[in-house]
Scaffold this motif. Structure first.
Motif, PDB file in Angstrom:
ATOM      1  N   PRO A 100       0.860  -1.182   0.021  1.00  0.00           N
ATOM      2  CA  PRO A 100       0.017  -0.046  -0.072  1.00  0.00           C
ATOM      3  C   PRO A 100       0.921   1.209   0.058  1.00  0.00           C
ATOM      4  O   PRO A 100       1.876   1.344   0.329  1.00  0.00           O
ATOM      5  N   THR A 101       0.246   2.376  -0.627  1.00  0.00           N
ATOM      6  CA  THR A 101       1.128   3.475  -0.578  1.00  0.00           C
ATOM      7  C   THR A 101       0.083   4.873   0.022  1.00  0.00           C
ATOM      8  O   THR A 101      -0.955   4.409   0.048  1.00  0.00           O
ATOM      9  N   PRO A 102       0.413   5.789   0.138  1.00  0.00           N
ATOM     10  CA  PRO A 102      -0.369   7.024   0.999  1.00  0.00           C
ATOM     11  C   PRO A 102      -1.570   7.215  -0.177  1.00  0.00           C
ATOM     12  O   PRO A 102      -2.577   7.713   0.491  1.00  0.00           O
ATOM     13  N   LYS A 103      -1.081   7.140  -1.390  1.00  0.00           N
ATOM     14  CA  LYS A 103      -2.168   7.276  -2.457  1.00  0.00           C
ATOM     15  C   LYS A 103      -3.227   6.184  -2.598  1.00  0.00           C
ATOM     16  O   LYS A 103      -4.453   6.413  -2.957  1.00  0.00           O
ATOM     17  N   PHE A 104      -2.846   5.048  -2.282  1.00  0.00           N
ATOM     18  CA  PHE A 104      -3.468   3.810  -2.484  1.00  0.00           C
ATOM     19  C   PHE A 104      -3.378   2.978  -1.019  1.00  0.00           C
ATOM     20  O   PHE A 104      -2.622   1.998  -0.964  1.00  0.00           O
ATOM     21  N   PRO A 105      -4.035   3.731  -0.015  1.00  0.00           N
ATOM     22  CA  PRO A 105      -3.875   2.935   1.387  1.00  0.00           C
ATOM     23  C   PRO A 105      -4.374   1.590   1.397  1.00  0.00           C
ATOM     24  O   PRO A 105      -4.040   0.626   2.262  1.00  0.00           O
ATOM     25  N   ASN A 106      -5.385   1.185   0.630  1.00  0.00           N
ATOM     26  CA  ASN A 106      -5.971  -0.468   0.572  1.00  0.00           C
ATOM     27  C   ASN A 106      -5.370  -1.157  -0.042  1.00  0.00           C
ATOM     28  O   ASN A 106      -5.659  -2.384  -0.299  1.00  0.00           O
ATOM     29  N   GLY A 107      -4.031  -0.938  -0.780  1.00  0.00           N
ATOM     30  CA  GLY A 107      -3.251  -1.667  -1.602  1.00  0.00           C
ATOM     31  C   GLY A 107      -3.727  -1.863  -2.814  1.00  0.00           C
ATOM     32  O   GLY A 107      -4.605  -1.362  -3.494  1.00  0.00           O
ATOM     33  N   TYR A 108      -3.093  -2.889  -3.588  1.00  0.00           N
ATOM     34  CA  TYR A 108      -3.296  -3.197  -5.174  1.00  0.00           C
ATOM     35  C   TYR A 108      -4.084  -4.334  -5.143  1.00  0.00           C
ATOM     36  O   TYR A 108      -3.954  -5.199  -6.229  1.00  0.00           O
ATOM     37  N   GLY A 109      -4.606  -4.912  -4.140  1.00  0.00           N
ATOM     38  CA  GLY A 109      -5.064  -6.349  -4.353  1.00  0.00           C
ATOM     39  C   GLY A 109      -6.186  -6.766  -5.266  1.00  0.00           C
ATOM     40  O   GLY A 109      -6.303  -7.711  -5.972  1.00  0.00           O
ATOM     41  N   ARG A 110      -7.031  -5.530  -5.638  1.00  0.00           N
ATOM     42  CA  ARG A 110      -8.125  -5.998  -6.818  1.00  0.00           C
ATOM     43  C   ARG A 110      -7.531  -5.690  -8.228  1.00  0.00           C
ATOM     44  O   ARG A 110      -8.252  -5.845  -9.115  1.00  0.00           O
ATOM     45  N   VAL A 111      -6.249  -5.310  -8.454  1.00  0.00           N
ATOM     46  CA  VAL A 111      -5.633  -5.379  -9.747  1.00  0.00           C
ATOM     47  C   VAL A 111      -5.571  -6.863 -10.295  1.00  0.00           C
ATOM     48  O   VAL A 111      -6.279  -6.851 -11.574  1.00  0.00           O
ATOM     49  N   VAL A 112      -5.759  -7.919  -9.512  1.00  0.00           N
ATOM     50  CA  VAL A 112      -5.846  -9.162 -10.103  1.00  0.00           C
ATOM     51  C   VAL A 112      -7.037  -9.557 -10.841  1.00  0.00           C
ATOM     52  O   VAL A 112      -7.381  -9.814 -11.749  1.00  0.00           O
TER      53      VAL A 112
END
Length: 322
Positions: free
Chosen positions: A69-81
């Motif tokens: 996760p990053t400050p811009k995307f605090p929920n992470g990138y899990g839904r990318v898949v």
């Protein structure tokens, strides 16, 4: 660039293996179609190339979904898949349509004889072996993800009952390779039967069946990943985590609980009710213990837990799981 390579190392291994296998099979099936003109071989060529493209996308998507996760995307990138899987099935949908169209054309205007039958059967035999190997590998990965080990030769039928609990990428590979293996077997049977009976319309019919099987995978994968992209509740884990929280002697009830799938990961939010006489310092220690306990559960990567004073109204009514 270094971060990208690090992420790719953690991508879904069955999807990468399946991508390479299907690329190889697509090439040899394409060569066999060129020399034989067999429409069942054309269907299998399209199927293999579609699966290869799909699985390469899924591998990359599963790797990128593990980005921190990053400050811009605090929920992470899990839904990318989930988003990548949604895009990938469009490729399979187009190839499914082309496969059905070509099969229908061959059914209406069948060939009068079969050429290069041994080439076609040899290529399909290779396909059955390799696709079966990848399917078995995907089945073992499904079982590993749900905590079932040492399935041996029964991995494929045993994994079917756990498929809904598998990660999106693994589930897609399992379904695609089940259809691919079945398609190879059907094409093999159609060529043999057509050769000995002269019923060459059968090759076109099998091509249509293979295309429809591909469409079924498209529909299942689309619906599963659409729910994942929106944000789907994991009911089973919600009950399990709720019961874990309720086992703590300081928790009298659960006012709200959410367990949301973020791709391959789970994000948990809990509002627990407790005795209002307990101090904030004491409750902070209780909270740390519960958060640590929840994070230890399979797939959980983020926990938000807060307390509210007991209101005397019981809201959590689930029985403890065995």
């Amino acid at each position: 660039m270094g971060e990208l390579f690090s992420l790719l190392k953690n991508g879904n291994k069955p999807s990468l293996a399946a991508a390479f296998v299907n690329t190889f099979l697509g090439i040899i099936k394409g060569a066999a179609f060129f020399f034989t003109g067999n429409v069942a071989m054309f269907a299998e060529m399209m199927h293999s190339f579609g699966d290869a493209a799909n699985q390469f996308f899924v591998y990359i998507g599963s790797a990128l979904s593990k980005k921190a996760p990053t400050p811009k995307f605090p929920n992470g990138y899990g839904r990318v898949v989930n988003l990548v899987c949604l895009g990938a099935v469009l490729i399979v949908a187009i190839l499914s349509y082309e496969t059905i169209k070509e099969g229908w054309h061959h059914f209406i205007h069948p060939a009068t004889e079969s050429h290069g039958i041994f080439i076609a059967l040899g290529v399909l035999s290779i396909g059955i072996i390799l696709e079966g190997f990848v399917l078995h590998k995907a089945a073992k990965e499904v079982l590993h993800e749900v905590g079932v080990e040492k399935a041996g030769m029964m991995a494929i039928p045993q994994s079917a009952q756990y498929l809904n609990r598998a990660k999106p990428a693994t589930k897609l590979v399992w379904m695609e390779d089940l259809v691919a293996t079945s398609g190879n077997v059907l094409a093999f049977a159609a060529i043999v039967i057509a050769y000995f009976t002269g019923f060459y319309r059968l090759e076109g019919l099998v091509s249509i069946i293979i295309g429809l099987m591909m469409f079924y995978v498209v529909g299942r994968v689309f619906l599963d990943n659409a729910r994942g992209a929106i944000g789907e509740t994991d009911e089973e884990m919600m009950i399990h985590i709720g019961n874990l929280v309720m086992e703590d002697r300081h928790v009298s009830d659960i006012a709200r609980i959410e367990v949301i799938k973020e791709g391959e990961f789970l994000h948990v939010e809990v509002v627990a009710e407790t005795d209002k006489s307990l101090s904030l310092d004491y409750l902070d220690d209780v909270r740390d213990h519960l958060v640590e306990l929840i994070l230890a559960q399979k797939g959980v990567t983020k926990v938000t837990l807060s307390f509210d004073e007991e209101d005397g109204i019981t809201q959590w009514k689930h029985e403890p799981t065995e």
